[in-house]
Motif scaffolding. Structure first.
Motif, PDB file in Angstrom:
ATOM      1  N   THR A  36     100.160  17.423   8.113  1.00  0.00           N
ATOM      2  CA  THR A  36      98.691  17.453   8.027  1.00  0.00           C
ATOM      3  C   THR A  36      98.010  16.799   9.221  1.00  0.00           C
ATOM      4  OG1 THR A  36      98.605  15.356   6.803  1.00  0.00           O
ATOM      5  CG2 THR A  36      98.798  17.389   5.490  1.00  0.00           C
ATOM      6  N   SER A  37      98.794  16.335  10.195  1.00  0.00           N
ATOM      7  CA  SER A  37      98.211  15.595  11.312  1.00  0.00           C
ATOM      8  C   SER A  37      99.112  15.690  12.530  1.00  0.00           C
ATOM      9  CB  SER A  37      98.052  14.117  10.909  1.00  0.00           C
ATOM     10  OG  SER A  37      97.794  13.307  12.023  1.00  0.00           O
ATOM     11  N   ASN A  38      98.503  15.565  13.710  1.00  0.00           N
ATOM     12  CA  ASN A  38      99.314  15.509  14.935  1.00  0.00           C
ATOM     13  C   ASN A  38     100.136  14.228  14.995  1.00  0.00           C
ATOM     14  OD1 ASN A  38      98.614  17.998  16.009  1.00  0.00           O
ATOM     15  ND2 ASN A  38      96.794  17.185  17.007  1.00  0.00           N
ATOM     16  N   TRP A  39      99.788  13.228  14.208  1.00  0.00           N
ATOM     17  CA  TRP A  39     100.580  12.000  14.142  1.00  0.00           C
ATOM     18  C   TRP A  39     101.992  12.274  13.627  1.00  0.00           C
ATOM     19  CZ3 TRP A  39      99.519   7.701  16.587  1.00  0.00           C
ATOM     20  CH2 TRP A  39      98.203   7.428  16.923  1.00  0.00           C
ATOM     21  N   ASP A  40     102.171  13.338  12.860  1.00  0.00           N
ATOM     22  CA  ASP A  40     103.500  13.696  12.348  1.00  0.00           C
ATOM     23  C   ASP A  40     104.487  13.898  13.502  1.00  0.00           C
ATOM     24  OD1 ASP A  40     102.192  13.721   9.900  1.00  0.00           O
ATOM     25  OD2 ASP A  40     102.027  15.900   9.840  1.00  0.00           O
TER      26      ASP A  40
END
Length: 181
Positions: A36-40
């Motif tokens: 759900t996020s580029n942090w993944d």
């Protein structure tokens, strides 16, 4: 040295922990969710470096522009050209069959937005190459990276996909409202 730094950053500074009970064979596909996020991506890179596991990943070709293209390829990125008439699953399965080691991570949602219609390419790569799918969940609420199940594709795509999706029901992405099974 860099692996130790990544472990220190991920586990000590950021407070994440890993719970992995499934052995990692020489060849496998990782199904990673929720995405759900580029942090993944950053978490995945830190985790793989901290654990000393070289893992390739698929990413849409639009991200492979200079200078990011060099970085993504260097870290194991494989660009996906959706407009080409070649079968990515066939070529990846062939690469898996021909290699001594094959480690590929795929986020089946195919986007960071809400999408309950998961892409099945990871499944067909594993099925055609006769290799297992490791189910990796990322839970931001518990700061947990977890893999407690391995799936051997049976060829019954709908039942296997339903089972795979059920595994991820309890995981909370960075933006939980953007994750659906």
């Amino acid at each position: 040295m860099f692996g130790k730094f990544c472990g220190w950053l991920l586990y000590r500074c950021m407070g994440w922990r890993a719970h992995v009970t499934v052995p990692h064979p020489d060849k496998f596909v990782i199904c990673l969710a929720p995405h759900t996020s580029n942090w993944d991506f950053l978490l995945g890179q830190l985790y793989s470096r901290a654990e000393g596991i070289k893992i390739n990943y698929l990413m849409k070709k639009e991200w492979f522009f200079w200078p990011l293209g060099w970085l993504f390829r260097r870290t194991g990125g494989i660009p996906v050209y959706r407009d080409r008439k070649t079968s990515m699953t066939d070529s990846m399965a062939e690469a898996a069959r021909m290699s001594d080691t094959f480690r590929l991570c795929v986020t089946p949602e195919g986007t960071r937005s809400l999408n309950s219609e998961w892409k099945k390419g990871f499944y067909f790569i594993a099925y055609k190459a006769h290799i297992p799918i490791l189910l990796y969940g990322v839970d931001y609420e518990r700061k947990l990276i977890e893999c407690t199940e391995c799936v051997i594709p049976s060829g019954d795509v709908e039942n296997d996909m339903q089972h795979i999706k059920q595994y991820f029901v309890s995981y909370k992405g960075k933006h939980p409202e953007q994750f659906g099974v």
